[in-house]
Scaffold this motif. Structure first.
Motif, mmCIF file in Angstrom:
data_model
loop_
_atom_site.group_PDB
_atom_site.id
_atom_site.type_symbol
_atom_site.label_atom_id
_atom_site.label_comp_id
_atom_site.label_asym_id
_atom_site.label_seq_id
_atom_site.Cartn_x
_atom_site.Cartn_y
_atom_site.Cartn_z
ATOM 1 N N TYR A 1 20.263 6.171 -15.038
ATOM 2 C CA TYR A 1 20.275 4.906 -14.302
ATOM 3 C C TYR A 1 21.653 4.687 -13.676
ATOM 4 C CZ TYR A 1 19.083 0.086 -13.119
ATOM 5 O OH TYR A 1 18.817 -1.087 -12.443
ATOM 6 N N ASP A 2 21.840 5.314 -12.533
ATOM 7 C CA ASP A 2 23.065 5.148 -11.768
ATOM 8 C C ASP A 2 22.708 4.434 -10.468
ATOM 9 O OD1 ASP A 2 21.724 7.119 -10.397
ATOM 10 O OD2 ASP A 2 23.110 8.722 -10.951
ATOM 11 N N GLU A 3 23.618 4.404 -9.518
ATOM 12 C CA GLU A 3 23.380 3.645 -8.293
ATOM 13 C C GLU A 3 22.173 4.167 -7.510
ATOM 14 O OE1 GLU A 3 24.637 0.765 -7.180
ATOM 15 O OE2 GLU A 3 25.580 0.728 -9.158
ATOM 16 N N GLY A 4 21.989 5.491 -7.504
ATOM 17 C CA GLY A 4 20.854 6.057 -6.776
ATOM 18 C C GLY A 4 19.525 5.638 -7.366
ATOM 19 N N ALA A 5 19.387 5.762 -8.694
ATOM 20 C CA ALA A 5 18.150 5.358 -9.364
ATOM 21 C C ALA A 5 17.946 3.853 -9.268
ATOM 22 C CB ALA A 5 18.182 5.797 -10.822
ATOM 23 N N LYS A 6 19.029 3.106 -9.428
ATOM 24 C CA LYS A 6 18.935 1.639 -9.375
ATOM 25 C C LYS A 6 18.379 1.177 -8.035
ATOM 26 C CE LYS A 6 21.798 -2.522 -9.921
ATOM 27 N NZ LYS A 6 23.165 -3.016 -10.206
ATOM 28 N N LYS A 7 18.843 1.788 -6.964
ATOM 29 C CA LYS A 7 18.380 1.409 -5.632
ATOM 30 C C LYS A 7 16.866 1.607 -5.501
ATOM 31 C CE LYS A 7 18.800 2.874 -0.795
ATOM 32 N NZ LYS A 7 19.449 3.837 0.129
ATOM 33 N N LEU A 8 16.369 2.725 -5.991
ATOM 34 C CA LEU A 8 14.933 3.005 -5.905
ATOM 35 C C LEU A 8 14.119 2.052 -6.779
ATOM 36 C CD1 LEU A 8 14.829 6.910 -5.986
ATOM 37 C CD2 LEU A 8 14.463 5.423 -4.014
ATOM 38 N N LEU B 1 5.341 -12.767 -13.967
ATOM 39 C CA LEU B 1 4.241 -12.011 -13.373
ATOM 40 C C LEU B 1 3.663 -12.759 -12.184
ATOM 41 C CD1 LEU B 1 2.399 -9.530 -13.574
ATOM 42 C CD2 LEU B 1 0.943 -10.828 -15.131
ATOM 43 N N LEU B 2 3.535 -14.076 -12.313
ATOM 44 C CA LEU B 2 3.033 -14.905 -11.215
ATOM 45 C C LEU B 2 3.972 -14.837 -10.025
ATOM 46 C CD1 LEU B 2 0.700 -16.904 -10.598
ATOM 47 C CD2 LEU B 2 2.222 -18.740 -11.323
ATOM 48 N N GLN B 3 5.257 -14.837 -10.286
ATOM 49 C CA GLN B 3 6.259 -14.785 -9.229
ATOM 50 C C GLN B 3 6.301 -13.424 -8.555
ATOM 51 O OE1 GLN B 3 10.304 -15.063 -10.640
ATOM 52 N NE2 GLN B 3 11.042 -15.945 -8.730
ATOM 53 N N ARG B 4 6.245 -12.353 -9.362
ATOM 54 C CA ARG B 4 6.388 -10.994 -8.837
ATOM 55 C C ARG B 4 5.063 -10.404 -8.378
ATOM 56 N NH1 ARG B 4 9.752 -7.180 -12.703
ATOM 57 N NH2 ARG B 4 11.177 -8.951 -12.475
ATOM 58 N N ARG B 5 3.964 -10.905 -8.945
ATOM 59 C CA ARG B 5 2.584 -10.518 -8.611
ATOM 60 C C ARG B 5 2.141 -9.211 -9.263
ATOM 61 N NH1 ARG B 5 4.703 -11.431 -3.812
ATOM 62 N NH2 ARG B 5 4.217 -9.352 -3.030
ATOM 63 N N TYR B 6 3.026 -8.493 -9.872
ATOM 64 C CA TYR B 6 2.644 -7.278 -10.592
ATOM 65 C C TYR B 6 3.717 -6.950 -11.616
ATOM 66 C CZ TYR B 6 5.882 -5.140 -7.223
ATOM 67 O OH TYR B 6 6.983 -4.841 -6.447
ATOM 68 N N ASN B 7 3.302 -6.209 -12.642
ATOM 69 C CA ASN B 7 4.223 -5.705 -13.653
ATOM 70 C C ASN B 7 4.512 -4.253 -13.313
ATOM 71 O OD1 ASN B 7 5.583 -4.780 -15.883
ATOM 72 N ND2 ASN B 7 3.961 -5.188 -17.356
ATOM 73 N N TYR C 1 11.486 -5.613 -7.012
ATOM 74 C CA TYR C 1 11.726 -6.873 -6.322
ATOM 75 C C TYR C 1 11.394 -6.867 -4.828
ATOM 76 C CZ TYR C 1 14.348 -7.734 -10.605
ATOM 77 O OH TYR C 1 14.714 -7.874 -11.919
ATOM 78 N N ALA C 2 11.105 -5.701 -4.274
ATOM 79 C CA ALA C 2 10.883 -5.637 -2.828
ATOM 80 C C ALA C 2 9.476 -5.155 -2.458
ATOM 81 C CB ALA C 2 11.930 -4.726 -2.177
ATOM 82 N N ASP C 3 8.562 -5.175 -3.435
ATOM 83 C CA ASP C 3 7.151 -4.854 -3.183
ATOM 84 C C ASP C 3 6.906 -3.427 -2.690
ATOM 85 O OD1 ASP C 3 6.424 -7.382 -3.957
ATOM 86 O OD2 ASP C 3 6.257 -8.185 -1.933
ATOM 87 N N HIS C 4 7.833 -2.516 -2.976
ATOM 88 C CA HIS C 4 7.633 -1.132 -2.535
ATOM 89 C C HIS C 4 6.818 -0.370 -3.582
ATOM 90 C CE1 HIS C 4 10.057 -0.882 1.172
ATOM 91 N NE2 HIS C 4 10.744 -1.865 0.620
ATOM 92 N N THR C 5 5.562 -0.773 -3.720
ATOM 93 C CA THR C 5 4.675 -0.115 -4.691
ATOM 94 C C THR C 5 4.300 1.303 -4.249
ATOM 95 O OG1 THR C 5 2.759 -1.184 -3.639
ATOM 96 C CG2 THR C 5 3.738 -2.291 -5.542
ATOM 97 N N SER C 6 4.647 1.667 -3.019
ATOM 98 C CA SER C 6 4.412 3.037 -2.556
ATOM 99 C C SER C 6 5.246 4.042 -3.353
ATOM 100 C CB SER C 6 4.745 3.159 -1.068
ATOM 101 O OG SER C 6 6.083 2.731 -0.822
ATOM 102 N N LEU C 7 6.245 3.542 -4.087
ATOM 103 C CA LEU C 7 7.061 4.425 -4.928
ATOM 104 C C LEU C 7 6.351 4.822 -6.219
ATOM 105 C CD1 LEU C 7 10.455 2.572 -4.466
ATOM 106 C CD2 LEU C 7 10.156 5.018 -4.069
#
Length: 248
Positions: free
Chosen positions: A86-93, A137-143, A99-105
């Motif tokens: 868990y460094d800057e590269g992993a943290k960014k992903l 969960l309500l705020q983020r819409r997914y776990n 928090y940014a809804d990128h569930t494509s990951l």
């Protein structure tokens, strides 16, 4: 559709909808993958690592040895594995997923988890994601932890059963990020609950607890205490990333 025609159609589609890197959103040579720069920014945990906690050894040594931490501290889990440091590269992903809804990951993350968790899956009974409080969960819409487990099951249906019902978060905890170890323990104390109606199903079972990041381990430990109190025999831990700075 013939292969040649399908390839031609894909080229036309890519002209209208260019392929993007999952990490940074820039143009990429392959869809649903990372670009070269994003690949270079992440660090996978490879052997040699501690056979219990999965912490990478800082010097080349026998991969069956324990790290110093596991040599003198009581460990609540049977074993733990993580795919990334868990460094800057992993943290960014990971933050893009959380928090940014990128569930494509999720598919690529799930593939990494399946690969790194191979020695945890044998004889395990259930995959249990670390739960969110219902307000979050309500705020983020997914776990994100639950999405990772579902993604793993799509890749490898023979994995242990997906069982989110066995663990609930009943306390709305604060962010652990800026807290010291004592504050983190107090923050998550009694935060989780397993209903007595699941006691028979959990009796003498081996659980794989899945989360996105293991930092100090206080959240993981509180989950483990709850599951063991509910009757579990063993808990193993599988996370996408782990912080090396928290290993003390």
């Amino acid at each position: 559709m013939p292969n040649g025609l399908a390839l031609h159609f894909k080229k036309i589609l890519n002209w209208f909808i260019p392929m993007r890197c999952l990490g940074c959103g820039e143009m990429a040579s392959e869809d649903h993958q990372l670009c070269a720069e994003c690949w270079k920014s992440i660090n996978f945990i490879n052997t040699p690592y501690c056979k219990v906690c999965g912490y990478p050894h800082t010097v080349q040594t026998n991969s069956e040895e324990l790290c110093d931490f596991c040599g003198y501290e009581e460990i609540l889990y049977e074993s733990a594995r993580s795919a990334l440091i868990y460094d800057e590269g992993a943290k960014k992903l990971i933050l893009r997923l959380k928090y940014a809804d990128h569930t494509s990951l999720v598919p690529i993350f799930a593939r990494w988890l399946v690969n790194v968790g191979q020695d945890l899956f044998e004889d395990a009974d259930y995959l249990v994601p670390v739960p969110l409080h219902w307000t979050r969960l309500l705020q983020r819409r997914y776990n994100q932890a639950a999405l990772l487990v579902v993604g793993m099951k799509k890749i490898a249906p023979s994995l242990p059963k997906y069982a989110p019902q066995f663990l609930r978060r009943i306390k709305k905890t604060q962010s652990q990020g800026q807290k010291n170890k004592k504050e983190r323990i107090e923050n998550v104390q009694n935060a989780f609950y397993s209903s007595p109606r699941h006691k028979q199903a959990l009796q003498d079972k081996t659980i794989i607890l899945v989360d996105d990041v293991m930092a100090s381990g206080t959240t993981i430990n509180e989950c483990i205490k709850t599951l063991v109190d509910a009757g579990c025999k063993n808990v193993r831990v599988l996370t996408l990333a782990r912080s090396l700075l928290e290993h003390y």
